[in-house]
Scaffold this motif. Structure first.
Motif, short mmCIF file in Angstrom:
data_model
loop_
_atom_site.label_atom_id
_atom_site.label_comp_id
_atom_site.label_asym_id
_atom_site.label_seq_id
_atom_site.Cartn_x
_atom_site.Cartn_y
_atom_site.Cartn_z
N GLU A 5 29.79 -0.10 18.73
CA GLU A 5 29.85 0.98 17.75
C GLU A 5 29.18 0.52 16.46
OE1 GLU A 5 33.01 3.88 15.38
OE2 GLU A 5 33.70 2.00 16.27
N ASP A 6 28.35 1.39 15.90
CA ASP A 6 27.70 1.17 14.62
C ASP A 6 28.41 2.03 13.58
OD1 ASP A 6 26.09 1.12 12.38
OD2 ASP A 6 24.29 1.87 13.39
N GLN A 7 29.17 1.39 12.68
CA GLN A 7 29.91 2.10 11.64
C GLN A 7 29.21 2.02 10.29
OE1 GLN A 7 33.83 0.40 11.52
NE2 GLN A 7 34.48 1.35 13.43
N SER A 8 27.94 1.59 10.27
CA SER A 8 27.27 1.34 8.99
C SER A 8 27.07 2.60 8.15
CB SER A 8 25.91 0.67 9.24
OG SER A 8 25.04 1.53 9.98
N LEU B 72 32.31 -4.47 18.89
CA LEU B 72 32.23 -4.49 20.35
C LEU B 72 33.59 -4.10 20.91
CD1 LEU B 72 30.69 -5.29 22.98
CD2 LEU B 72 31.62 -7.60 22.66
N TYR B 73 33.61 -3.12 21.80
CA TYR B 73 34.85 -2.66 22.41
C TYR B 73 34.84 -2.90 23.92
CZ TYR B 73 35.74 0.02 18.13
OH TYR B 73 35.95 0.39 16.82
N SER C 156 38.92 -5.01 20.80
CA SER C 156 37.71 -4.95 19.98
C SER C 156 37.37 -6.29 19.36
CB SER C 156 37.89 -3.91 18.86
OG SER C 156 38.88 -4.33 17.94
N GLU C 157 36.11 -6.46 19.05
CA GLU C 157 35.63 -7.66 18.33
C GLU C 157 34.70 -7.19 17.22
OE1 GLU C 157 33.00 -11.74 18.85
OE2 GLU C 157 33.46 -10.51 20.61
N ARG C 158 35.21 -7.19 16.01
CA ARG C 158 34.41 -6.76 14.87
C ARG C 158 33.43 -7.86 14.47
NH1 ARG C 158 34.38 -2.71 11.81
NH2 ARG C 158 36.34 -1.88 12.63
N GLY C 159 32.20 -7.45 14.15
CA GLY C 159 31.18 -8.42 13.76
C GLY C 159 30.58 -9.16 14.92
N SER C 160 30.79 -8.68 16.15
CA SER C 160 30.29 -9.37 17.32
C SER C 160 28.77 -9.51 17.28
CB SER C 160 30.67 -8.59 18.59
OG SER C 160 29.99 -9.09 19.71
N SER C 161 28.28 -10.68 17.66
CA SER C 161 26.84 -10.90 17.70
C SER C 161 26.15 -10.02 18.74
CB SER C 161 26.54 -12.38 17.99
OG SER C 161 27.09 -12.75 19.25
N VAL C 162 26.90 -9.60 19.74
CA VAL C 162 26.36 -8.75 20.81
C VAL C 162 25.85 -7.42 20.27
CG1 VAL C 162 26.94 -7.52 22.94
CG2 VAL C 162 27.82 -9.83 22.56
N ASP D 31 24.70 0.64 23.99
CA ASP D 31 24.85 -0.50 24.90
C ASP D 31 26.11 -0.41 25.76
OD1 ASP D 31 22.48 -1.50 24.04
OD2 ASP D 31 23.30 -3.25 22.98
N ALA D 32 26.34 0.75 26.34
CA ALA D 32 27.51 0.91 27.21
C ALA D 32 27.24 0.32 28.58
CB ALA D 32 27.85 2.39 27.34
N LYS D 33 28.23 -0.40 29.10
CA LYS D 33 28.18 -0.96 30.44
C LYS D 33 29.48 -0.60 31.14
CE LYS D 33 25.28 -4.86 28.99
NZ LYS D 33 25.15 -4.36 27.59
N VAL D 34 29.38 0.09 32.26
CA VAL D 34 30.57 0.57 32.94
C VAL D 34 30.55 0.17 34.41
CG1 VAL D 34 29.51 2.83 33.38
CG2 VAL D 34 31.99 2.61 33.44
N ASN D 35 31.69 -0.27 34.89
CA ASN D 35 31.89 -0.58 36.31
C ASN D 35 33.04 0.27 36.83
OD1 ASN D 35 29.91 -2.55 36.54
ND2 ASN D 35 31.31 -4.23 36.03
N VAL D 36 32.85 0.91 37.96
CA VAL D 36 33.90 1.70 38.59
C VAL D 36 34.36 0.98 39.84
CG1 VAL D 36 34.44 3.88 39.74
CG2 VAL D 36 33.03 3.89 37.67
#
Length: 220
Positions: free
Chosen positions: A164-167, A191-192, A211-217, A147-152
């Motif tokens: 990131e999935d660290q499971s 979520l980073y 970062s936001e660990r446990g993000s619902s996103v 789910d990468a989203k990038v703006n230049v």
């Protein structure tokens, strides 16, 4: 869920602490949720920041990334078709791998991650790596980024948000060789948000990271 802002060093050390105690974590509420800086900051443009920077990147003397065979990656970041966006995504991948290589080699000042980062991101990475060195451990297993989203932006900067999935990533002791396998939980998903800048070599370096660990996103 209440969020609070933390400098990148604290955000990365918080991530390290979770891996060092078990990547899966528990099912309780995470205490290390950081405010996500919007990757949409600035106006998006399809114009190349500099044509010369792109040419320089092709000839840049990039560090060789060598990782343990028991650590694998999946980057579910499709090609955008925009050369600047794709370059920013590629250099972000290299930065992430370079940090893990520094952990594996137990070198908090490794030149590889420093090639792809500056400022807060570089300082935070050093502390992140040092936490593993102090614990005499490294990361093993499988990491997945999605789910990468990038703006230049026209000023040669970019904003990137990704999950990131660290499971299936775990802490491995370098003293005993044992892997601390733990159950996955909501805190296995992070979520980073990062801010990048294209440098004189044409490399997209990471300057800041939150970062936001446990993000619902990022939950499956």
């Amino acid at each position: 869920m209440k969020r609070r802002s933390l400098p990148v060093a604290a955000a990365l050390v918080a991530s390290a602490a979770l891996l060092l105690t078990a990547c899966g974590g528990d099912d309780g509420e995470s205490k290390d949720n950081d405010k996500i800086a919007g990757a949409d900051t600035g106006s998006e443009t399809s114009a190349s920041p500099t044509a010369s920077a792109s040419a320089s990147a092709d000839s840049a003397d990039r560090p060789k990334i060598e990782l343990p065979s028991d650590l694998t990656y999946t980057f579910e970041w499709p090609k955008t078709g925009d050369k600047d966006k794709d370059a920013a995504l590629n250099d972000s991948e290299q930065f992430l791998k370079a940090v893990d290589m520094a952990i594996a080699e137990q070198d908090p000042l490794h030149k590889a991650y420093q090639f792809y980062s500056e400022g807060e991101a570089a300082a935070g990475s050093e502390k992140f790596i040092q936490a593993f060195v102090d614990n005499k451990s490294r990361i093993t297993g499988a990491k997945r980024y999605f789910d990468a989203k990038v703006n230049v932006n026209s000023d040669g900067t970019a904003g990137l948000v990704y999950c990131e999935d660290q499971s299936k990533a775990y802490d491995k002791s370098l003293t005993t060789g044992k892997t601390n396998v733990t159950a996955a939980s909501k805190n296995s998903y992070v979520l980073y948000s990062s801010r990048l800048r294209v440098n004189e070599q044409g490399i997209w370096i990471t300057e800041t990271l939150t970062s936001e660990r446990g993000s619902s996103v990022c939950q499956p």
